[in-house]
Design a protein around this motif. Structure first.
Motif, PDB file in Angstrom:
ATOM      1  N   VAL A   1       0.849  -1.184   0.000  1.00  0.00           N
ATOM      2  CA  VAL A   1       0.000   0.000   0.000  1.00  0.00           C
ATOM      3  C   VAL A   1       0.886   1.236   0.000  1.00  0.00           C
ATOM      4  CG1 VAL A   1      -1.702   1.274   1.325  1.00  0.00           C
ATOM      5  CG2 VAL A   1      -1.805  -1.203   1.251  1.00  0.00           C
ATOM      6  N   ALA A   2       0.606   2.110  -0.931  1.00  0.00           N
ATOM      7  CA  ALA A   2       1.373   3.355  -1.027  1.00  0.00           C
ATOM      8  C   ALA A   2       0.989   4.281   0.121  1.00  0.00           C
ATOM      9  CB  ALA A   2       1.096   4.028  -2.355  1.00  0.00           C
ATOM     10  N   PRO A   3       1.952   5.036   0.650  1.00  0.00           N
ATOM     11  CA  PRO A   3       1.629   5.966   1.735  1.00  0.00           C
ATOM     12  C   PRO A   3       0.738   7.097   1.228  1.00  0.00           C
ATOM     13  CG  PRO A   3       3.888   6.294   1.009  1.00  0.00           C
ATOM     14  CD  PRO A   3       3.359   5.089   0.281  1.00  0.00           C
ATOM     15  N   TYR A   4      -0.081   7.617   2.116  1.00  0.00           N
ATOM     16  CA  TYR A   4      -0.967   8.726   1.795  1.00  0.00           C
ATOM     17  C   TYR A   4      -0.136   9.968   1.493  1.00  0.00           C
ATOM     18  CZ  TYR A   4      -3.898  12.756   2.769  1.00  0.00           C
ATOM     19  OH  TYR A   4      -4.529  13.970   2.696  1.00  0.00           O
ATOM     20  N   ARG A   5      -0.456  10.630   0.420  1.00  0.00           N
ATOM     21  CA  ARG A   5       0.178  11.893   0.069  1.00  0.00           C
ATOM     22  C   ARG A   5      -0.906  12.930  -0.143  1.00  0.00           C
ATOM     23  NH1 ARG A   5       2.976  12.108  -5.138  1.00  0.00           N
ATOM     24  NH2 ARG A   5       2.618  14.301  -5.128  1.00  0.00           N
ATOM     25  N   PRO A   6      -0.917  13.993   0.642  1.00  0.00           N
ATOM     26  CA  PRO A   6      -1.961  15.008   0.465  1.00  0.00           C
ATOM     27  C   PRO A   6      -1.816  15.720  -0.881  1.00  0.00           C
ATOM     28  CG  PRO A   6      -0.343  15.731   2.083  1.00  0.00           C
ATOM     29  CD  PRO A   6       0.020  14.322   1.699  1.00  0.00           C
ATOM     30  N   LEU A   7      -2.932  16.233  -1.369  1.00  0.00           N
ATOM     31  CA  LEU A   7      -2.905  17.027  -2.592  1.00  0.00           C
ATOM     32  C   LEU A   7      -2.191  18.348  -2.319  1.00  0.00           C
ATOM     33  CD1 LEU A   7      -6.639  16.604  -3.665  1.00  0.00           C
ATOM     34  CD2 LEU A   7      -4.670  15.414  -4.634  1.00  0.00           C
ATOM     35  N   ASP A   8      -1.501  18.869  -3.317  1.00  0.00           N
ATOM     36  CA  ASP A   8      -0.942  20.202  -3.150  1.00  0.00           C
ATOM     37  C   ASP A   8      -2.015  21.231  -3.522  1.00  0.00           C
ATOM     38  OD1 ASP A   8      -1.023  20.387  -5.954  1.00  0.00           O
ATOM     39  OD2 ASP A   8       1.120  20.033  -6.182  1.00  0.00           O
ATOM     40  N   TYR A   9      -1.690  22.504  -3.387  1.00  0.00           N
ATOM     41  CA  TYR A   9      -2.677  23.554  -3.644  1.00  0.00           C
ATOM     42  C   TYR A   9      -3.229  23.475  -5.066  1.00  0.00           C
ATOM     43  CZ  TYR A   9      -4.638  27.970  -5.002  1.00  0.00           C
ATOM     44  OH  TYR A   9      -5.470  28.914  -5.528  1.00  0.00           O
ATOM     45  N   TYR A  10      -2.359  23.303  -6.036  1.00  0.00           N
ATOM     46  CA  TYR A  10      -2.806  23.319  -7.436  1.00  0.00           C
ATOM     47  C   TYR A  10      -3.735  22.146  -7.748  1.00  0.00           C
ATOM     48  CZ  TYR A  10       0.644  26.953  -7.776  1.00  0.00           C
ATOM     49  OH  TYR A  10       1.335  28.103  -7.567  1.00  0.00           O
ATOM     50  N   ASP A  11      -3.426  20.980  -7.240  1.00  0.00           N
ATOM     51  CA  ASP A  11      -4.312  19.829  -7.448  1.00  0.00           C
ATOM     52  C   ASP A  11      -5.638  20.024  -6.731  1.00  0.00           C
ATOM     53  OD1 ASP A  11      -2.558  18.483  -9.104  1.00  0.00           O
ATOM     54  OD2 ASP A  11      -1.643  17.365  -7.446  1.00  0.00           O
ATOM     55  N   THR A  12      -5.582  20.624  -5.551  1.00  0.00           N
ATOM     56  CA  THR A  12      -6.811  20.912  -4.810  1.00  0.00           C
ATOM     57  C   THR A  12      -7.694  21.869  -5.615  1.00  0.00           C
ATOM     58  OG1 THR A  12      -5.725  20.586  -2.677  1.00  0.00           O
ATOM     59  CG2 THR A  12      -7.737  21.907  -2.669  1.00  0.00           C
ATOM     60  N   ALA A  13      -7.099  22.930  -6.144  1.00  0.00           N
ATOM     61  CA  ALA A  13      -7.866  23.914  -6.924  1.00  0.00           C
ATOM     62  C   ALA A  13      -8.474  23.257  -8.159  1.00  0.00           C
ATOM     63  CB  ALA A  13      -6.957  25.078  -7.322  1.00  0.00           C
ATOM     64  N   ARG A  14      -7.708  22.448  -8.864  1.00  0.00           N
ATOM     65  CA  ARG A  14      -8.234  21.769 -10.052  1.00  0.00           C
ATOM     66  C   ARG A  14      -9.367  20.817  -9.686  1.00  0.00           C
ATOM     67  NH1 ARG A  14      -2.901  19.835 -12.976  1.00  0.00           N
ATOM     68  NH2 ARG A  14      -3.436  18.139 -11.606  1.00  0.00           N
ATOM     69  N   PHE A  15      -9.209  20.109  -8.588  1.00  0.00           N
ATOM     70  CA  PHE A  15     -10.221  19.152  -8.144  1.00  0.00           C
ATOM     71  C   PHE A  15     -11.529  19.871  -7.829  1.00  0.00           C
ATOM     72  CE2 PHE A  15     -12.285  16.180  -5.281  1.00  0.00           C
ATOM     73  CZ  PHE A  15     -11.964  14.954  -5.840  1.00  0.00           C
ATOM     74  N   ILE A  16     -11.451  20.976  -7.098  1.00  0.00           N
ATOM     75  CA  ILE A  16     -12.656  21.725  -6.727  1.00  0.00           C
ATOM     76  C   ILE A  16     -13.300  22.345  -7.958  1.00  0.00           C
ATOM     77  CG2 ILE A  16     -13.497  23.760  -5.487  1.00  0.00           C
ATOM     78  CD1 ILE A  16     -11.483  23.016  -3.268  1.00  0.00           C
ATOM     79  N   ARG A  17     -12.498  22.918  -8.839  1.00  0.00           N
ATOM     80  CA  ARG A  17     -13.062  23.526 -10.052  1.00  0.00           C
ATOM     81  C   ARG A  17     -13.696  22.482 -10.955  1.00  0.00           C
ATOM     82  NH1 ARG A  17      -8.279  27.731 -10.469  1.00  0.00           N
ATOM     83  NH2 ARG A  17      -9.306  29.479  -9.451  1.00  0.00           N
ATOM     84  N   ALA A  18     -13.119  21.308 -11.018  1.00  0.00           N
ATOM     85  CA  ALA A  18     -13.691  20.228 -11.839  1.00  0.00           C
ATOM     86  C   ALA A  18     -15.030  19.774 -11.283  1.00  0.00           C
ATOM     87  CB  ALA A  18     -12.729  19.051 -11.912  1.00  0.00           C
ATOM     88  N   GLY A  19     -15.235  19.914  -9.976  1.00  0.00           N
ATOM     89  CA  GLY A  19     -16.485  19.504  -9.356  1.00  0.00           C
ATOM     90  C   GLY A  19     -17.602  20.510  -9.497  1.00  0.00           C
ATOM     91  N   SER A  20     -17.280  21.689 -10.015  1.00  0.00           N
ATOM     92  CA  SER A  20     -18.286  22.729 -10.168  1.00  0.00           C
ATOM     93  C   SER A  20     -19.095  22.498 -11.434  1.00  0.00           C
ATOM     94  CB  SER A  20     -17.624  24.107 -10.226  1.00  0.00           C
ATOM     95  OG  SER A  20     -18.596  25.098 -10.396  1.00  0.00           O
ATOM     96  N   LEU A  21     -20.388  22.285 -11.276  1.00  0.00           N
ATOM     97  CA  LEU A  21     -21.266  22.055 -12.425  1.00  0.00           C
ATOM     98  C   LEU A  21     -21.851  23.357 -12.950  1.00  0.00           C
ATOM     99  CD1 LEU A  21     -23.126  18.896 -11.104  1.00  0.00           C
ATOM    100  CD2 LEU A  21     -21.168  19.004 -12.651  1.00  0.00           C
ATOM    101  N   THR A  22     -21.551  24.446 -12.289  1.00  0.00           N
ATOM    102  CA  THR A  22     -22.050  25.752 -12.715  1.00  0.00           C
ATOM    103  C   THR A  22     -20.859  26.655 -12.984  1.00  0.00           C
ATOM    104  OG1 THR A  22     -22.097  26.672 -10.488  1.00  0.00           O
ATOM    105  CG2 THR A  22     -24.055  25.475 -11.206  1.00  0.00           C
ATOM    106  N   ASP A  23     -21.137  27.890 -13.354  1.00  0.00           N
ATOM    107  CA  ASP A  23     -20.064  28.859 -13.550  1.00  0.00           C
ATOM    108  C   ASP A  23     -19.511  29.361 -12.223  1.00  0.00           C
ATOM    109  OD1 ASP A  23     -20.162  28.674 -16.276  1.00  0.00           O
ATOM    110  OD2 ASP A  23     -21.493  30.391 -16.526  1.00  0.00           O
ATOM    111  N   GLN A  24     -20.220  29.046 -11.147  1.00  0.00           N
ATOM    112  CA  GLN A  24     -19.751  29.475  -9.837  1.00  0.00           C
ATOM    113  C   GLN A  24     -18.550  28.634  -9.446  1.00  0.00           C
ATOM    114  OE1 GLN A  24     -23.347  28.720  -7.643  1.00  0.00           O
ATOM    115  NE2 GLN A  24     -23.709  30.906  -7.435  1.00  0.00           N
TER     116      GLN A  24
END
Length: 86
Positions: free
Chosen positions: A1-24
């Motif tokens: 099992v690979a150790p847990y690695r937290p997302l960095d800021y840029y991956d976090t921002a991309r992940f949240i923006r990808a989850g947005s189904l609206t222009d918001q």
């Protein structure tokens, strides 16, 4: 099992923006706040709803995920202080 690695800021921002189904979507300040509060934990970032305000998301996560102790804070006071930055 690979150790847990937290997302960095840029991956976090991309992940949240990808989850947005609206222009918001969060502006950079909101993304930094979310990243700072959730610490790159995919479990919590996946639960962020970009159509809600940061404070609403944090309040919802507190209710759903851990009660008074969130992922990176030891008390509700810490969370409320961080959520009130805006």
């Amino acid at each position: 099992v690979a150790p847990y690695r937290p997302l960095d800021y840029y991956d976090t921002a991309r992940f949240i923006r990808a989850g947005s189904l609206t222009d918001q979507s969060y502006d950079p300040r909101d993304l930094i706040l979310v990243y700072g509060l959730l610490g790159g934990s995919g479990r919590y970032i996946a639960a962020v709803d970009p159509s809600l305000a940061v404070a609403e998301n944090i309040a919802r996560l507190l209710r759903e995920v851990g009660g008074a102790s969130g992922p990176n804070c030891g008390s509700i006071r810490c969370w409320s202080r961080m959520a009130s930055i805006r």
